[in-house]
Design an enzyme around this catalytic site. Sequence first.
Site, PDB file in Angstrom:
ATOM      1  N   CYS A   1      17.786  22.167  31.120  1.00 35.56           N
ATOM      2  CA  CYS A   1      16.738  21.131  31.180  1.00 35.56           C
ATOM      3  C   CYS A   1      17.119  20.037  30.186  1.00 35.56           C
ATOM      4  O   CYS A   1      18.219  20.058  29.619  1.00 35.56           O
ATOM      5  CB  CYS A   1      15.360  21.720  30.889  1.00 35.56           C
ATOM      6  SG  CYS A   1      15.151  22.399  29.230  1.00 35.56           S
TER       7      CYS A   1
ATOM      8  N   ASN B   1      16.147  21.734  26.242  1.00 32.47           N
ATOM      9  CA  ASN B   1      16.431  23.155  25.989  1.00 32.47           C
ATOM     10  C   ASN B   1      15.504  23.759  24.935  1.00 32.47           C
ATOM     11  O   ASN B   1      15.898  24.612  24.136  1.00 32.47           O
ATOM     12  CB  ASN B   1      17.907  23.364  25.589  1.00 32.47           C
ATOM     13  CG  ASN B   1      18.364  24.811  25.539  1.00 32.47           C
ATOM     14  OD1 ASN B   1      19.130  25.201  24.668  1.00 32.47           O
ATOM     15  ND2 ASN B   1      17.889  25.635  26.450  1.00 32.47           N
TER      16      ASN B   1
ATOM     17  N   CYS C   1      11.795  23.791  26.027  1.00 38.71           N
ATOM     18  CA  CYS C   1      10.600  24.155  26.824  1.00 38.71           C
ATOM     19  C   CYS C   1      10.986  24.937  28.082  1.00 38.71           C
ATOM     20  O   CYS C   1      10.827  26.158  28.153  1.00 38.71           O
ATOM     21  CB  CYS C   1       9.812  22.910  27.225  1.00 38.71           C
ATOM     22  SG  CYS C   1       9.156  21.949  25.853  1.00 38.71           S
ATOM     23  N   ARG C   2      11.486  24.229  29.111  1.00 37.08           N
ATOM     24  CA  ARG C   2      11.655  24.861  30.426  1.00 37.08           C
ATOM     25  C   ARG C   2      12.843  25.810  30.529  1.00 37.08           C
ATOM     26  O   ARG C   2      12.694  26.940  31.016  1.00 37.08           O
ATOM     27  CB  ARG C   2      11.796  23.774  31.510  1.00 37.08           C
ATOM     28  CG  ARG C   2      10.545  22.976  31.741  1.00 37.08           C
ATOM     29  CD  ARG C   2      10.821  21.725  32.559  1.00 37.08           C
ATOM     30  NE  ARG C   2      11.688  20.804  31.834  1.00 37.08           N
ATOM     31  CZ  ARG C   2      12.184  19.689  32.336  1.00 37.08           C
ATOM     32  NH1 ARG C   2      11.926  19.363  33.587  1.00 37.08           N
ATOM     33  NH2 ARG C   2      12.946  18.906  31.588  1.00 37.08           N
ATOM     34  N   SER C   3      14.046  25.372  30.117  1.00 36.39           N
ATOM     35  CA  SER C   3      15.216  26.232  30.372  1.00 36.39           C
ATOM     36  C   SER C   3      15.208  27.519  29.537  1.00 36.39           C
ATOM     37  O   SER C   3      15.578  28.567  30.062  1.00 36.39           O
ATOM     38  CB  SER C   3      16.536  25.467  30.229  1.00 36.39           C
ATOM     39  OG  SER C   3      16.706  24.940  28.946  1.00 36.39           O
TER      40      SER C   3
ATOM     41  N   ASP D   1       7.997  18.574  33.326  1.00 32.81           N
ATOM     42  CA  ASP D   1       8.332  18.844  31.926  1.00 32.81           C
ATOM     43  C   ASP D   1       7.057  18.989  31.086  1.00 32.81           C
ATOM     44  O   ASP D   1       6.318  18.021  30.903  1.00 32.81           O
ATOM     45  CB  ASP D   1       9.183  17.692  31.388  1.00 32.81           C
ATOM     46  CG  ASP D   1       9.855  18.043  30.082  1.00 32.81           C
ATOM     47  OD1 ASP D   1       9.358  18.969  29.398  1.00 32.81           O
ATOM     48  OD2 ASP D   1      10.861  17.413  29.755  1.00 32.81           O
TER      49      ASP D   1
HETATM   50  P1  4NP Z   1      12.493  20.483  28.091  1.00 36.31           P
HETATM   51  O1  4NP Z   1      11.391  19.498  27.470  1.00 36.31           O
HETATM   52  O2  4NP Z   1      13.537  19.612  28.725  1.00 36.31           O
HETATM   53  O3  4NP Z   1      11.726  21.269  29.116  1.00 36.31           O
HETATM   54  O4  4NP Z   1      13.002  21.333  26.957  1.00 36.31           O
HETATM   55  C1  4NP Z   1      11.683  18.538  26.490  1.00 36.31           C
HETATM   56  C2  4NP Z   1      11.838  18.924  25.184  1.00 36.31           C
HETATM   57  C3  4NP Z   1      12.091  17.976  24.206  1.00 36.31           C
HETATM   58  C4  4NP Z   1      12.165  16.650  24.552  1.00 36.31           C
HETATM   59  C5  4NP Z   1      12.012  16.249  25.876  1.00 36.31           C
HETATM   60  C6  4NP Z   1      11.766  17.201  26.838  1.00 36.31           C
HETATM   61  N1  4NP Z   1      12.429  15.677  23.538  1.00 36.31           N
HETATM   62  O5  4NP Z   1      12.334  14.480  23.851  1.00 36.31           O
HETATM   63  O6  4NP Z   1      12.723  16.082  22.394  1.00 36.31           O
END
Ligand code: 4NP
Length: 160
Positions: A8, A11, A13-15, A125
């Site tokens: 994702c 890395n 939240c989702r993955s 997300d």
């Molecule tokens: P993820 O979500 O892609 O599901 O891990 C996010 C986590 C952090 C950020 C963006 C999306 N960020 O901007 O730090």
Amino acid sequence: MIKVLFVCLGNICRSPMAQFVFKYMVEERGLADKFEIESAATESYNEICHAGMHHGTREMLKAMHVPFEEHYSRRIRPVDYAYYDYILAMDEHNIEDIQSIVGIDVDNKIHRLLDFTEQPRNIKDPWYTGNFDETYWDIVTGCEAFLKWLKVGNYLKIWD
Ligand code: 4NP
């Protein structure tokens, strides 16, 4: 051994949620020894900050009794393309970003997780939506569909 890398944007939240949900799923089905399961980001900022899993992801996994370990964000690297058999992205932007890092998907390893389901779509997300519950159920749906796809295609036997 089937090597799976969930990917994702951040890395955190989702993955990593998908990593631990799928790990638990294959363990429960007695298939743990057939898989190596990891996760990675398309962006490097969380790796630079040594960011761990998001509180919302941890709480969701705890609430659903899905075991997890300490996990820190790391960015996908070009060598991951050769190493992993399946690179499973959460959304279409991830796919574009992965390809910009690893190059053209000559071996057809890169897929969107929910493209294995009957309703192909992105996994939203929760960093932006705040809805970790929706993310969790989308991930469970995608992981179940991916595992079914591997079974139907006899890929579990091939990789014995
Ligand atoms: P993820 O979500 O892609 O599901 O891990 C996010 C986590 C952090 C950020 C963006 C999306 N960020 O901007 O730090």
